[in-house]
Scaffold this active site. Structure first.
Site, mmCIF file in Angstrom:
data_model
loop_
_atom_site.group_PDB
_atom_site.id
_atom_site.type_symbol
_atom_site.label_atom_id
_atom_site.label_comp_id
_atom_site.label_asym_id
_atom_site.label_seq_id
_atom_site.Cartn_x
_atom_site.Cartn_y
_atom_site.Cartn_z
ATOM 1 N N GLY A 1 1.907 2.460 10.976
ATOM 2 C CA GLY A 1 2.866 3.810 10.902
ATOM 3 C C GLY A 1 3.531 4.237 12.223
ATOM 4 O O GLY A 1 4.152 5.144 12.127
ATOM 5 N N GLU B 1 -5.150 -5.265 10.778
ATOM 6 C CA GLU B 1 -4.285 -4.205 10.898
ATOM 7 C C GLU B 1 -4.893 -3.405 12.440
ATOM 8 O O GLU B 1 -5.731 -2.491 12.101
ATOM 9 C CB GLU B 1 -4.613 -3.133 9.750
ATOM 10 C CG GLU B 1 -3.978 -3.811 8.386
ATOM 11 C CD GLU B 1 -3.451 -2.721 7.624
ATOM 12 O OE1 GLU B 1 -2.503 -2.796 7.013
ATOM 13 O OE2 GLU B 1 -4.274 -1.708 7.279
ATOM 14 N N GLU C 1 -7.283 4.332 7.659
ATOM 15 C CA GLU C 1 -7.175 5.742 7.258
ATOM 16 C C GLU C 1 -8.321 6.495 6.481
ATOM 17 O O GLU C 1 -8.854 7.540 6.876
ATOM 18 C CB GLU C 1 -5.738 5.992 6.530
ATOM 19 C CG GLU C 1 -4.487 5.939 7.478
ATOM 20 C CD GLU C 1 -3.288 5.652 6.648
ATOM 21 O OE1 GLU C 1 -3.377 5.662 5.204
ATOM 22 O OE2 GLU C 1 -2.273 5.347 6.973
ATOM 23 N N ASN D 1 0.740 -1.269 0.187
ATOM 24 C CA ASN D 1 0.023 0.019 -0.116
ATOM 25 C C ASN D 1 0.827 1.489 -0.019
ATOM 26 O O ASN D 1 1.400 1.438 1.046
ATOM 27 C CB ASN D 1 -0.832 -0.117 1.350
ATOM 28 C CG ASN D 1 -1.698 1.082 1.523
ATOM 29 O OD1 ASN D 1 -1.747 1.805 0.248
ATOM 30 N ND2 ASN D 1 -2.269 1.379 2.499
ATOM 31 N N LYS E 1 0.186 4.400 -0.428
ATOM 32 C CA LYS E 1 -0.864 5.232 0.117
ATOM 33 C C LYS E 1 -0.529 6.553 -0.754
ATOM 34 O O LYS E 1 -0.465 6.375 -2.100
ATOM 35 C CB LYS E 1 -0.292 5.717 1.470
ATOM 36 C CG LYS E 1 -0.310 4.549 2.436
ATOM 37 C CD LYS E 1 -0.318 4.933 3.828
ATOM 38 C CE LYS E 1 -0.258 3.735 4.611
ATOM 39 N NZ LYS E 1 -0.403 3.789 6.124
ATOM 40 N N SER F 1 3.361 -1.572 10.466
ATOM 41 C CA SER F 1 4.705 -1.356 11.077
ATOM 42 C C SER F 1 5.554 -2.621 10.589
ATOM 43 O O SER F 1 6.635 -2.911 11.537
ATOM 44 C CB SER F 1 4.720 -0.852 12.385
ATOM 45 O OG SER F 1 4.395 0.266 12.780
ATOM 46 N N HIS G 1 -9.707 0.619 4.779
ATOM 47 C CA HIS G 1 -8.328 1.042 5.647
ATOM 48 C C HIS G 1 -8.569 1.932 6.486
ATOM 49 O O HIS G 1 -9.514 2.953 6.636
ATOM 50 C CB HIS G 1 -7.440 1.653 4.643
ATOM 51 C CG HIS G 1 -6.003 1.752 5.025
ATOM 52 N ND1 HIS G 1 -5.637 2.656 6.089
ATOM 53 C CD2 HIS G 1 -4.997 0.910 4.873
ATOM 54 C CE1 HIS G 1 -4.312 2.575 6.297
ATOM 55 N NE2 HIS G 1 -3.927 1.203 5.941
HETATM 56 C C1 PEP Z 1 -0.989 0.248 6.139
HETATM 57 O O1 PEP Z 1 -1.261 1.503 6.357
HETATM 58 O O2 PEP Z 1 -1.816 -0.460 5.706
HETATM 59 C C2 PEP Z 1 0.194 -0.221 6.770
HETATM 60 C C3 PEP Z 1 0.309 -1.489 7.055
HETATM 61 O O3 PEP Z 1 1.095 0.845 7.003
HETATM 62 P P1 PEP Z 1 2.581 0.478 7.899
HETATM 63 O O4 PEP Z 1 3.113 -0.596 7.163
HETATM 64 O O5 PEP Z 1 3.194 1.826 7.326
HETATM 65 O O6 PEP Z 1 2.398 0.597 9.293
#
Ligand code: PEP
Length: 230
Positions: free
Chosen positions: A159, A153, A90, A6, A8, A194, A88
């Site tokens: 993040g 998630e 976000e 992703n 983003k 992360s 997601h």
């Molecule tokens: C995500 O936003 O789906 C994600 C996994 O982000 P990150 O790996 O940066 O935590």
């Protein structure tokens, strides 16, 4: 193993073109990659590899009509998109509702696009309760035999550099599997939040089918380490 990237709202044209050249050469047997760039960069992703798929980061909840700025499932399908990230955190934070998510999942499936349904609780929420509610809506229109992916998630892990333990991931993955079994739905289960080249070896011991990667998708060297280490 399934690894979805992703990007983003990140990456520029040259970054994507360079990274794609590197990724194409990896061709790791048994590992499927889903690349989810911004809509405006989808056209850059040209590859013949059978283990790489094009993904989108969102899809419209409606199928056509007066929806300025939206991209429909039919449009994505015509473009060659095979996967789409739905729900997601976000987007949920920006007001996306469970009802819209169930509609997006439906539209994706009806247009031969596999939804990657993101579920996860905030740090102050009850994990079981949140996952059950999110899944109840997301699976509303999913039928036995449909292809779906569920990405666990935890919101607090995205993040932040913090990850759950393998035991916690397994707990959530089991909960998801049980809910899927109740509805006789088969799905691949991913973990996201992360993941990096340092914690990957530990996290890959979890009882899951792959990963959804965010930030590390932008660091090609680390990404190559992860994909090569699968
Ligand atoms: C995500 O936003 O789906 C994600 C996994 O982000 P990150 O790996 O940066 O935590």
């Amino acid at each position: 193993m399934l690894i979805a990237l992703n990007y983003k709202m990140n990456g520029r044209k040259t970054f994507h073109l360079n990274q794609l050249e590197t990724i194409k050469k990896l061709n790791k047997k048994g590992t499927n990659l889903v690349l989810c760039p911004s809509f405006v960069f989808l056209h850059l992703f040209k590859f013949k590899n059978k283990n790489i798929f094009l993904g989108a980061q969102d899809i419209a909840a409606v199928n056509n009509g007066k929806s300025t700025g939206q991209t429909s499932a039919q449009m994505l399908n015509e473009f060659g998109v095979k996967y789409v990230i739905v729900g997601h955190s976000e987007r949920r934070k920006d007001g996306e509702t469970d009802e819209q998510i169930s509609q997006k999942v439906k539209n994706a499936i009806e247009n031969n696009i596999t939804p990657i349904i993101c579920v996860g609780a905030n740090a102050d929420e009850d994990v079981s309760k949140t996952l059950k509610t999110q899944l109840k809506f997301a699976l509303k229109h999913v039928k036995t035999g449909n292809n779906i992916v569920v990405a666990y998630e935890p919101v607090w892990a995205i993040g932040t550099g913090r990850t759950p333990t393998v035991k916690e991931i397994n707990f959530a993955a089991n909960l998801i599997k049980k809910q899927l079994e109740k509805s006789k739905i088969n799905a691949q289960i991913l973990y996201g939040g992360s993941v990096n080249d340092k914690n990957f070896n530990e996290l890959k011991t979890a009882n899951i089918d792959g990963f959804l990667l965010g930030g590390v998708s932008l660091e090609t060297k680390k990404l190559v380490k992860i994909i090569s280490g699968v």
